[in-house]
Design a protein around this motif. Structure first.
Motif, PDB file in Angstrom:
ATOM      1  N   ILE A   1     -17.870   0.073  29.461  1.00  0.00           N
ATOM      2  CA  ILE A   1     -17.993   1.009  30.586  1.00  0.00           C
ATOM      3  C   ILE A   1     -17.884   0.269  31.915  1.00  0.00           C
ATOM      4  N   MET A   2     -18.541  -0.923  31.980  1.00  0.00           N
ATOM      5  CA  MET A   2     -18.499  -1.701  33.223  1.00  0.00           C
ATOM      6  C   MET A   2     -17.085  -2.182  33.516  1.00  0.00           C
TER       7      MET A   2
ATOM      8  N   GLN B   1     -11.307   0.900  37.424  1.00  0.00           N
ATOM      9  CA  GLN B   1     -11.167   2.125  38.209  1.00  0.00           C
ATOM     10  C   GLN B   1     -11.535   1.890  39.667  1.00  0.00           C
ATOM     11  N   GLN B   2     -12.529   1.014  39.894  1.00  0.00           N
ATOM     12  CA  GLN B   2     -12.951   0.725  41.260  1.00  0.00           C
ATOM     13  C   GLN B   2     -11.848  -0.001  42.029  1.00  0.00           C
ATOM     14  N   GLN B   3     -11.180  -0.951  41.317  1.00  0.00           N
ATOM     15  CA  GLN B   3     -10.071  -1.668  41.958  1.00  0.00           C
ATOM     16  C   GLN B   3      -8.949  -0.707  42.347  1.00  0.00           C
ATOM     17  N   LYS B   4      -8.617   0.177  41.403  1.00  0.00           N
ATOM     18  CA  LYS B   4      -7.578   1.165  41.703  1.00  0.00           C
ATOM     19  C   LYS B   4      -8.002   2.051  42.862  1.00  0.00           C
ATOM     20  N   LEU B   5      -9.276   2.415  42.839  1.00  0.00           N
ATOM     21  CA  LEU B   5      -9.782   3.278  43.896  1.00  0.00           C
ATOM     22  C   LEU B   5      -9.748   2.568  45.248  1.00  0.00           C
ATOM     23  N   ASN B   6     -10.119   1.268  45.225  1.00  0.00           N
ATOM     24  CA  ASN B   6     -10.097   0.504  46.478  1.00  0.00           C
ATOM     25  C   ASN B   6      -8.677   0.407  47.037  1.00  0.00           C
TER      26      ASN B   6
END
Length: 410
Positions: free
Chosen positions: A344-345, A351-356
């Motif tokens: 999950i992490m 997903q956080q990198q893509k979001l950033n």
């Protein structure tokens, strides 16, 4: 005072009443009451006193409307007012029924019944007094239970002891379990119910058939047990009255037991077992009966405690095994949770990198748009300022023209 006088006094019979015979039996009810029925000239009487619960029943022959012999063991007496009393557990039911029927119908007694009556009357007074004193003392004062048979200490409290062994649905080892381990048959154990004359005390009964060894012409016997218990703050008093119906001289005695369970420190309890043999009739076999009964009880207690130890050890092992399984399941679950958490992490990081990246691109686009809008806004402001200046200049020119016109008119 003779035995006859004691019985007449006990039942309130007229003086001179002839008591022909007495028999060991039980008065059926929600809880059967085991005692003795006395067949007299004008009355049928019954007395029982088990663990302090007394029953004294006197029936006049003139009040009886019907006498019935049912199945193999029951005799029903129906009174004119509709009440029905059922007796069972007789050693020879037909003999009892024939005597009762002859007295109720006014028939002459048979030779055998006359011989029995004459024989009973011909007993010497000392023998009769001894019989009556033993029986009456038992009926009035109960059995003496001063012989301590054994004692055991348990590593759990009083409430647990009751739940494990005495409760209707005993969790570890009930009395029915014990009788089954002894290969008894036809086991019938009732539920605990409050006693009518003492609601703080509870009672139940058990009927079963046991195997016999060393008894001529007998390989089994019916057994009837009446149990009582009373709970106190730090003690439980549990009693058992046992009648072995089909052994020789079985109508002459009964075994009385008292189990006293007391609270100890450190959440423990102590069980003391007392026992005695109570004789309701005089017999030459008293010593033999007492010796065999007490040795049989001691042997039974040894079997009981051994089976209890086995059950408790099995219960402890089962609990340890369950605890171990729970620990293993917890560890496996923890490992699984850790793996899932890592996945999950990792997914969250991706997903956080893509979001950033997406947010950065979005912010850059928004920045360009904002700069463009800001430049347009500034141009509009400049234009508005210029328009305002032009309006002011135009107003001044108009004012000047009006002033020139006024001067010319003058």
């Amino acid at each position: 005072m003779s035995a006859k006088d004691l019985l007449i006094q006990l039942f309130g019979l007229p003086k001179g009443e002839i008591i022909f015979q007495d028999y060991s039996c039980a008065l059926k009810g929600l809880i059967s009451k085991y005692g003795r029925v006395f067949v007299a000239e004008n009355h049928i009487c019954f007395y029982a006193n088990l663990a302090g619960s007394k029953t004294n029943l006197v029936i006049k022959l003139d009040d009886i409307s019907k006498l019935e012999s049912k199945n193999k063991s029951d005799i029903d007496i129906t009174l004119k007012d509709g009440r029905i009393f059922c007796f069972n557990g007789f050693h020879d039911k037909d003999q009892v029924y024939n005597l009762m029927n002859a007295l109720i119908s006014g028939q002459p007694l048979s030779n055998q019944q006359t011989i029995q009556t004459t024989t009973d009357s011909a007993r010497d007074d000392d023998s009769q007094i001894e019989n009556a004193e033993v029986e009456i003392q038992f009926l009035q004062a109960g059995a003496s239970m001063d012989q301590e048979m054994c004692k055991f200490t348990f590593s759990f409290n009083l409430d647990k002891f009751f739940e494990f062994f005495f409760a209707d649905d005993a969790l570890v080892y009930s009395i029915a379990d014990h009788r089954q381990s002894e290969k008894d048959t036809d086991i019938q154990l009732s539920k605990w119910t409050p006693m009518e004359d003492n609601p703080a005390m509870f009672q139940r009964e058990m009927k079963n058939v046991i195997k016999l060894t060393g008894v001529p012409f007998k390989d089994k016997s019916r057994m009837h047990k009446l149990f009582t218990y009373k709970k106190e703050a730090d003690k439980i008093i549990y009693t058992c009255t046992t009648h072995t119906l089909d052994v020789p001289y079985g109508n002459c005695f009964q075994a009385e037991e008292k189990w006293e369970v007391s609270s100890l420190e450190d959440n423990k309890c102590l069980l003391k077992i007392f026992a005695s043999v109570v004789f309701t009739k005089s017999t030459m076999m008293k010593g033999t009966i007492m010796s065999k009964t007490m040795s049989g009880l001691k042997e039974d207690y040894e079997k009981w405690i051994n089976n209890v130890k086995i059950k408790l050890e099995a219960m402890a092992k089962s609990q340890k095994s369950q605890a171990s399984n729970i620990n293993h399941e917890f560890e496996d679950s923890k490992k699984l949770d850790d793996n899932i958490l890592n996945k999950i992490m990792q997914t969250n990081q991706s997903q956080q990198q893509k979001l950033n990246t997406s947010q950065s691109q979005f912010y850059q686009g928004r920045k360009s748009e904002l700069l463009y809008l800001l430049s347009i806004f500034l141009l509009i402001i400049i234009m508005l300022i210029q328009i305002g200046i032009l309006n002011k200049q135009s107003q001044k020119l108009e004012n000047l023209e009006q002033l020139v016109l006024q001067l010319q008119q003058r």
